[in-house]
Every structure is written in structure tokens, then in C-alpha cells.
Design a protein around this motif. Structure first.
Motif, mmCIF file in Angstrom:
data_model
loop_
_atom_site.group_PDB
_atom_site.id
_atom_site.type_symbol
_atom_site.label_atom_id
_atom_site.label_comp_id
_atom_site.label_asym_id
_atom_site.label_seq_id
_atom_site.Cartn_x
_atom_site.Cartn_y
_atom_site.Cartn_z
ATOM 1 N N GLU A 89 0.821 -1.220 0.000
ATOM 2 C CA GLU A 89 0.000 0.000 0.000
ATOM 3 C C GLU A 89 0.851 1.265 0.000
ATOM 4 O O GLU A 89 0.311 2.375 0.092
ATOM 5 C CB GLU A 89 -0.936 -0.017 1.211
ATOM 6 N N GLY A 90 2.178 1.112 -0.105
ATOM 7 C CA GLY A 90 3.056 2.262 -0.233
ATOM 8 C C GLY A 90 3.637 2.787 1.067
ATOM 9 O O GLY A 90 4.268 3.853 1.073
ATOM 10 N N ARG A 91 3.465 2.064 2.172
ATOM 11 C CA ARG A 91 4.003 2.510 3.458
ATOM 12 C C ARG A 91 5.228 1.667 3.789
ATOM 13 O O ARG A 91 5.110 0.481 4.072
ATOM 14 C CB ARG A 91 2.949 2.394 4.568
ATOM 15 N N TRP A 92 6.386 2.260 3.733
ATOM 16 C CA TRP A 92 7.659 1.564 3.953
ATOM 17 C C TRP A 92 8.213 2.022 5.293
ATOM 18 O O TRP A 92 9.073 2.878 5.365
ATOM 19 C CB TRP A 92 8.623 1.892 2.801
#
Length: 319
Positions: free
Chosen positions: A126-129
Motif C-alpha cells: 500500500e506504499g508505506r515503507w
């Protein structure tokens, strides 16, 4: 003796057919799902190779010729053992075909939960690193795993978890670990102590009248806040509504379930709404190797009985 398959959902029965044929038997494939279908279709059967069809007292009373049931798997909760014994029917299972697979599946679920692999994989997609989303994370050697049930599979899981650094405690009503069989690293405790101490609770006991909903609302409340729960045994051992509540509140930090009370898990189950509940479709037993071993051992047990030899894996004791 006449041998039949009462029911079977496997893709083929080539292994069984070859073993039976080499001993002079040809077993027809039936597709019984109910008591009535068993009663109507097994009138001439001496031996039934069984997967799910329900052998109840009514079925045994209607099938006086039946002498042996060999069940595909470990559990025999679809067979009324007391009624089978009263009817003089020997019931056998295959207790050791998937021992490594189930222990490994439980181990994989345990590590996925305690390392929070599933939610972190989702976060990355979901793009959260950001590893901070996984906090808190604890070192394995600081955690205690508590086993409910110390049979073949439970003891193998315990050995593997111990090798990874977890402290291991266990409860079993019929078995006490000790140096005699190399399990003295497992600390034997009562259930209340296990609930109070375990960071991971793993279930390996059979489903019986005594263990149905053993892990209920009170048991879950007695567990440590943030506990992880793993079940590769039978779904009915856990009260799923109470588990969903405990997951929603955060008291249970995560659960891994390979079995559920109704399978497939019903669409309206509250467990589907819990993202920290890892669910697999009753697959812990499976590997290509285990499936072949199961088929071979079921057929060989039937041939032994039909040939007048002693069976290897009797579940009930006949007079």
C-alpha cells in the motif's frame, strides 16, 4: 471381503487402487454424504475407506455386515466410536502421515504472526515503507510458547520452537514430558498457568466433548494481553465468536487458523473482519509426500484386516 470407498474428495485413488488390486480387491467409489446414503449404499460392505461421511449409531445398526472403517486422516470425529465398538466395528486412522507438515505449518504461522509479516507485507504493497508500524516486536528467546496437547505433532512443533529459542511449556491431560523420551525441555503446566505465561498459545489436541470450545471467552480473557493464538488441530476447539471479539479488542494480538468450526469458514463469520487473523484452508496436513503416504497407509490397513492380520492403527478397542 468387500471393500468400498464411502466417500473421497481427492483427485484420484490410483495409489489405493493399485495396492488393493495387488491383493485381489476391487473397491468401488461411492459418494456418500449422509447417514441415509451410507445405509442405502453400504449394505454389502465389509470394509469402508472413509473421509467425511458420518458413521452414526443409526448407520451401524443398519449395516450389520460392516467390520472395519479406515479413516483418511488423524481425527475420527465423524465416527461414533462408542456405537462402532458396540457394533463390533474396528475403526482405524492414519495418525502419522502429516506430522512434519502440520508442525511446520504451525511454526510458519507462529513466525508470521510474531514477526507481523502479513500486515507489514500489506503495508508495503500500500506504499508505506516503515518498520515502526510493526512495533512492538520481541526477540524469540524472550518469548514463551504454550502448547495445548503434546501428541506427535505437538512434540515435534515444541522441538522446533525450542530450537528457535522459544521457551516451551505444555499442557496435556494424558502425557507428561520427561527425559525418557527427550522432552524434558518442555515444562509441564496446568492450563491456567499456561494461559497466564504464554506469549503464543498453540493448539494440538483432538476435538472431543471435553475439548469443544475449550478456548472460550473465559480462556481467552485469562491469556496474556497481546497473546498470539495458533490452531492447526480442529476448529471446534476454539469459540470463534469470542476469538473475534478478543482480536477486535486487541487482547489477542493475532491468530493463525488452519481449521474452523465450519469449513469453509462461513461468509458471515466475524473472523473475516479481523485483519490480524491469518486463515488457511485446512491445508496444514498437505504435501505431495504426505498425501501419497496417507493413501498408501489407508489401503495397506484395509488389506491387512481383510487378510486376517492385525491392524496397525486401531482407534477403538474391541472385546
Amino acid at each position: 471381503m468387500n471393500i468400498v470407498f464411502s466417500d473421497l474428495d481427492h483427485a484420484d485413488r490410483d495409489i489405493e487402487r493399485d495396492i488393493l488390486a495387488s491383493a485381489g480387491f476391487d473397491a468401488p467409489m461411492l459418494a456418500c454424504r449422509s447417514e441415509q446414503e451410507l445405509i442405502e449404499q453400504l449394505t454389502d460392505a465389509d470394509i469402508a475407506l472413509n473421509q467425511y461421511a458420518p458413521f452414526t449409531r443409526r448407520v451401524f445398526e443398519a449395516l450389520p455386515r460392516l467390520k472395519l472403517i479406515v479413516r483418511y486422516g488423524v481425527g475420527v470425529n465423524n465416527i461414533d466410536l462408542e456405537a462402532a465398538t458396540d457394533a463390533g466395528v474396528q475403526v482405524c486412522n492414519v495418525p502419522d502421515y502429516g506430522t512434519s507438515e502440520v508442525a511446520d505449518h504451525a511454526l510458519a504461522m507462529t513466525l508470521a504472526l510474531t514477526r507481523k509479516l502479513v500486515p507489514m507485507n500489506r503495508a508495503c504493497h500500500e506504499g508505506r515503507w516503515n518498520y515502526v508500524e510493526a512495533i512492538p516486536l520481541r526477540r524469540q528467546s524472550t518469548q514463551t510458547v504454550g502448547l495445548i496437547g503434546l501428541g506427535r505433532i505437538g512434540r515435534l512443533y515444541a522441538r522446533k520452537m525450542g530450537a528457535l529459542g522459544f521457551s516451551v511449556i505444555g499442557y496435556d491431560a494424558f502425557y507428561r514430558p520427561g527425559g525418557k523420551d527427550g522432552t524434558d525441555y518442555i515444562e509441564s503446566v496446568e492450563l491456567d498457568s499456561l494461559y497466564a505465561r504464554a506469549d503464543v498459545v498453540a493448539v494440538f489436541c483432538p476435538l472431543t466433548e471435553d475439548t469443544h470450545h475449550l478456548v472460550d471467552k473465559a480462556a481467552l480473557a485469562a491469556m496474556k494481553p497481546g497473546v498470539f493464538l495458533v490452531n492447526t488441530s480442529r476448529g471446534g476447539i476454539i469459540d470463534e465468536a469470542s476469538l473475534a471479539e478478543a482480536l477486535a479488542s486487541g487482547h489477542v494480538a493475532g491468530a493463525g487458523l488452519d481449521t474452523t468450526e465450519r469449513e469453509p469458514l462461513e461468509p458471515d463469520s466475524p473472523l473475516w473482519a479481523q485483519p490480524r487473523c491469518l486463515i488457511t484452508p485446512h491445508m496444514a496436513w498437505y504435501s505431495d509426500d504426505a498425501a501419497a503416504e496417507l493413501k498408501r497407509k489407508v489401503a495397506e490397513e484395509a488389506v491387512r484386516f481383510a487378510s486376517g492380520e492385525a491392524v496397525y492403527w486401531p482407534v477403538n478397542r474391541l472385546a
